[in-house]
Design an enzyme around this catalytic site. Sequence first.
Site, PDB file in Angstrom:
ATOM      1  N   ASP A  65      30.182 -13.366  28.911  1.00 22.49           N
ATOM      2  CA  ASP A  65      30.398 -13.107  27.495  1.00 22.49           C
ATOM      3  C   ASP A  65      30.517 -14.412  26.721  1.00 22.49           C
ATOM      4  OD1 ASP A  65      31.094 -11.205  25.261  1.00 22.49           O
ATOM      5  OD2 ASP A  65      32.950 -12.369  25.306  1.00 22.49           O
ATOM      6  N   ASP A  68      26.716 -16.214  26.770  1.00 18.35           N
ATOM      7  CA  ASP A  68      25.660 -15.733  25.871  1.00 18.35           C
ATOM      8  C   ASP A  68      25.783 -16.353  24.478  1.00 18.35           C
ATOM      9  OD1 ASP A  68      27.829 -14.305  24.904  1.00 18.35           O
ATOM     10  OD2 ASP A  68      26.999 -12.325  25.327  1.00 18.35           O
ATOM     11  N   ASP A  90      31.299  -5.199  24.435  1.00 15.81           N
ATOM     12  CA  ASP A  90      32.644  -5.653  24.803  1.00 15.81           C
ATOM     13  C   ASP A  90      33.645  -4.508  24.707  1.00 15.81           C
ATOM     14  OD1 ASP A  90      32.012  -8.229  25.460  1.00 15.81           O
ATOM     15  OD2 ASP A  90      32.783  -9.129  23.611  1.00 15.81           O
TER      16      ASP A  90
END
Length: 211
Positions: A65, A68, A90
Amino acid sequence: MLDRWSMRWVQPPLTRFAAALVKRRITPDQVTLLGFVIGLLALPLLAMQAYGAALGVILLNRLMDGVDGALARHTQTSSDAGGFLDIALDFVFYAAVVLGFALANPNANALAATLLLFAFMGTGSSFLAFAIMAAKHDIERPHFTHKAFFYLDGLTEGTETILAFVAFCVWPQHFALLAIVFAVACLITTATRLWGGYRTLKHLESKRTAS
């Protein structure tokens, strides 16, 4: 609350890792989707009470996460579509982790998991609702320059959520207590965001009316 400090430590290594991925022509959206798929493995692992393995995939999901976003900035390919995908997935991942603990021990964990999901609804809705209004009023992001959307500070943010998930996996026998404590913190975050967001937007509206 801790994101502004944790970002200073994690961004440099994430940027270096992103630079290596650029050479392999890997895109930010590919990292987002792969990280989400890996993160969803936490749901069955937690249901089977494989807490160590679940912790591993949770941490890998959180690592990706961060990667990216670093990759998008490194390649200057940040987009609203990518930011939307990242944030939406998320929230699904967060809910999946909580559901996994509820399935692991329904009798002991289900009520606390339900309370935590309720609290997540508050933090998530206040996060996204203010992001919409911030975009409408061209409000800048003074503290969170690495985020795809503007959002108000709070007691529980990304760093605190990761720490909570780690604690859940390390001490699964105490999930109910830990989840209730974290849920209360999330509800405080929701209340402060609602109040702060309302006051901010009211102030902008008053200035516009006065002018």
